[in-house]
Design an enzyme around this catalytic site. Structure first.
Site, PDB file in Angstrom:
ATOM      1  N   ARG A  20      -0.978   5.246 -17.896  1.00  0.00           N
ATOM      2  CA  ARG A  20       0.241   4.600 -18.476  1.00  0.00           C
ATOM      3  C   ARG A  20       0.921   3.616 -17.803  1.00  0.00           C
ATOM      4  O   ARG A  20       1.563   2.687 -18.084  1.00  0.00           O
ATOM      5  CB  ARG A  20       1.096   5.577 -19.187  1.00  0.00           C
ATOM      6  CG  ARG A  20       0.716   6.020 -20.488  1.00  0.00           C
ATOM      7  CD  ARG A  20       1.521   7.238 -21.001  1.00  0.00           C
ATOM      8  NE  ARG A  20       1.751   8.493 -20.284  1.00  0.00           N
ATOM      9  CZ  ARG A  20       2.428   9.219 -20.606  1.00  0.00           C
ATOM     10  NH1 ARG A  20       3.383   9.339 -21.450  1.00  0.00           N
ATOM     11  NH2 ARG A  20       2.271  10.481 -19.610  1.00  0.00           N
ATOM     12  N   ASN A 387      26.188 -25.273  21.695  1.00  0.00           N
ATOM     13  CA  ASN A 387      26.132 -25.721  20.371  1.00  0.00           C
ATOM     14  C   ASN A 387      25.196 -26.933  19.928  1.00  0.00           C
ATOM     15  O   ASN A 387      24.973 -27.510  20.824  1.00  0.00           O
ATOM     16  CB  ASN A 387      27.747 -26.519  19.995  1.00  0.00           C
ATOM     17  CG  ASN A 387      28.064 -26.693  18.695  1.00  0.00           C
ATOM     18  OD1 ASN A 387      28.315 -26.042  17.984  1.00  0.00           O
ATOM     19  ND2 ASN A 387      27.742 -28.057  18.421  1.00  0.00           N
TER      20      ASN A 387
END
Ligand code: UD1
Ligand code: CA
Length: 489
Positions: A20, A387
């Site tokens: 199923r 950065n």
């Protein structure tokens, strides 16, 4: 609390076809909450610390066996033969375990498609079974709609005398609302003797394990039932509708456990957490968050909204917003997102930042270093407190191979830089906006390679006459000039 009693053996039944599900994948390998159903069953069984653990297989045998052994290498895989039925499955399981020395004492039987069953419930079953010296104890539940489940038949004294399959039941028996969960504790010797007497003489022509209870009782042994409150624990998934229902129930249980441990979950309907995830107290989970696999979240962190983390480690007091991440590490006090994509091998240091529209892969970003906006960082190691300017790309792919770059500490790189890998930037270096870094930048140097800017005065007024731009330029005092800087037409 029930005393922790270790059974001699646990036998997990997983030989059924599961048609199923309508799936090419074996039913027991379908998953909820980060594990397949059979993995949930094995994990619960393993928590009991049994001397032996068997999984009985038949349907798609090799696939299921491989999957089971990958999860738990100590499991005995036992093959069911042509004889169908749960009774035969248990019988081959027991015979298989007997080959390594005959099993005696308590044998627990569970199903590979019942994923919510908790080890604690099995411990209570074993304690109840052994305290009363039962030969067979079945775990039951009371259902308003007992449907196709086997029914628990009791005598006038209330003792369990038999289990009757719905297909073999009388109308009176069908009206019984106490059902067989299919989970049992048996005495090994009685189980072995009783199974030898089980036939396939029933509506389905199968060897039923349920017949053992009646046979054992007739032979003078004690049989009993333990009813549980939470029916979901013994519910199996036969199709994908039930799988989703069980997935929701399991998630509810997982979220409740975390909330009881001090985790704030704002929207329990829209938060999904695998049962394998670990979260410390005082973490806040915002709506739309999914945490999968081996993800771990440290105290004080805020995760979400709308974030999916798979196998991600997040430190303490970090913030991760609208992020999709996998196989990544996020340090203490770091911030990620909104709208970040962390691919495998991303390691963000303490107080670091991976900002908006940033994608990373195999990138180690040091303490306090930042990639704040619109960038791609693949195959790079960045030192501490550096950065990287907005809109920068680590150009790691030459069309054939990937190359790695390194950036030092305290570096200040300009926006819109391209780092054509492999390239190294020394500590404290700077770069101008728009630089294409093709060569190493020494420590402390300023790298620039953008051509000087030229302004061709009056170009718009001359070449774009009649446009709004030209009118605006004239209003601002611009005039058409016949300069040597005249552009191409
Ligand atoms: C069985 C019980 C029923 C109980 C129900 C609970 C029997 C005869 N009936 O129903 O009383 O209410 O479970 O869900 O035991 N399996 C094998 N080999 C087989 C057949 C099944 O390993 O030959 C495994 C399946 O993979 C599954 C479990 O046993 O994990 C149960 O099988 P299923 O067919 O769903 O149970 P029923 O027989 O319908
Ligand atoms: Ca079933």
């Amino acid at each position: 609390m029930a005393e922790k009693l270790a059974p001699s053996a646990v036998i997990v039944l997983a030989a059924g076809a599961g048609t199923r599900m309508k799936s090419e994948k074996p039913k027991v390998m379908h998953g909820i909450g980060g594990r397949s159903m059979v993995e949930h069953a094995i994990a619960a069984a393993r928590e009991l610390n049994p001397k032996k653990l068997a999984v009985v297989v038949r349907h798609q045998r090799d696939r299921v066996a491989e999957h089971v052994v990958a999860f738990d290498g100590d499991v005995h895989i036992v093959d069911q033969d042509d004889i169908p039925g749960t009774g035969r499955a248990v019988e081959v399981g027991l015979l298989g375990l007997d080959e390594q020395g005959e099993v005696s004492g308590t044998v627990v039987v569970t199903y590979g498609d019942v994923p919510l069953l908790r080890a604690q419930t099995l411990q209570e079953l074993i304690a109840f079974h052994e305290k009363d010296h039962n030969a067979v104890t079945v775990l039951t539940a009371h259902l308003d709609e007992p449907g196709a489940y086997g029914r628990i038949v009791r005598n006038q004294a209330g003792e369990v005398t038999a289990i009757v399959e719905a297909k073999d039941a009388t109308p009176e028996q069908l009206a019984i609302t106490e059902i067989n969960s299919g989970i049992y504790a048996f005495d090994a010797k009685v189980l072995r003797e009783s199974l030898a007497q089980v036939t396939t003489d029933n509506a389905q022509g199968e060897k039923y394990i349920t017949d053992v209870l009646h046979i054992a009782r007739e032979a003078g042994h004690r049989t009993a039932a333990l009813a549980i409150e939470d029916r979901w624990e013994v519910e199996g998934a036969n199709d994908r509708v039930q799988l989703a229902q069980l997935g929701r129930k399991l998630n509810d249980r997982t979220l409740e456990l975390h909330m009881r441990n001090g985790v704030t979950i704002v929207d329990t309907q829209n938060t999904w957490i695998d049962s394998t995830v670990e979260i410390e107290s005082d973490v806040t989970i915002l709506p739309g968050t999914q945490l999968h696999g081996t993800t771990r979240i440290g105290t004080g962190s805020i995760i979400g909204p709308d974030s999916t983390l798979t196998d991600v480690t997040v430190g303490q007091y970090a913030q991760v917003s609208r992020t999709h991440g996998s196989e990544a590490t996020i340090g203490d006090d770091a911030t990620v997102g909104p709208f970040a994509y962390l691919r495998p091998g991303t390691v963000l240091g303490e107080s670091g930042k991976i900002g908006t529209f940033v994608e990373t892969k195999n990138a180690t970003i040091g303490k306090g270093s930042k990639l704040p906006h619109l960038s791609y960082a693949g195959d790079v190691t960045i030192g501490d407190h550096s950065n990287i300017g907005a809109a920068s790309i680590f150009v790691n792919y030459d069309g054939v191979n990937k190359h790695r770059s390194t950036i030092g500490s305290h570096v200040r790189m300009g926006s819109d830089n391209m780092y054509v890998a492999p390239v190294n930037v020394g500590d404290g270096a700077y770069s101008g906006a728009g630089t294409v870094i093709r060569q190493d930048v020494p420590a402390g140097a300023l790298a620039v390679n953008v051509a000087p800017q030229r302004n061709i005065e009056g170009w718009v007024v001359k070449n774009r006459a009649g446009t709004e731009a030209a009118e605006a330029a004239e209003a601002a005092g611009a005039e058409a000039k016949n300069s040597s800087e005249e552009s191409n037409k």
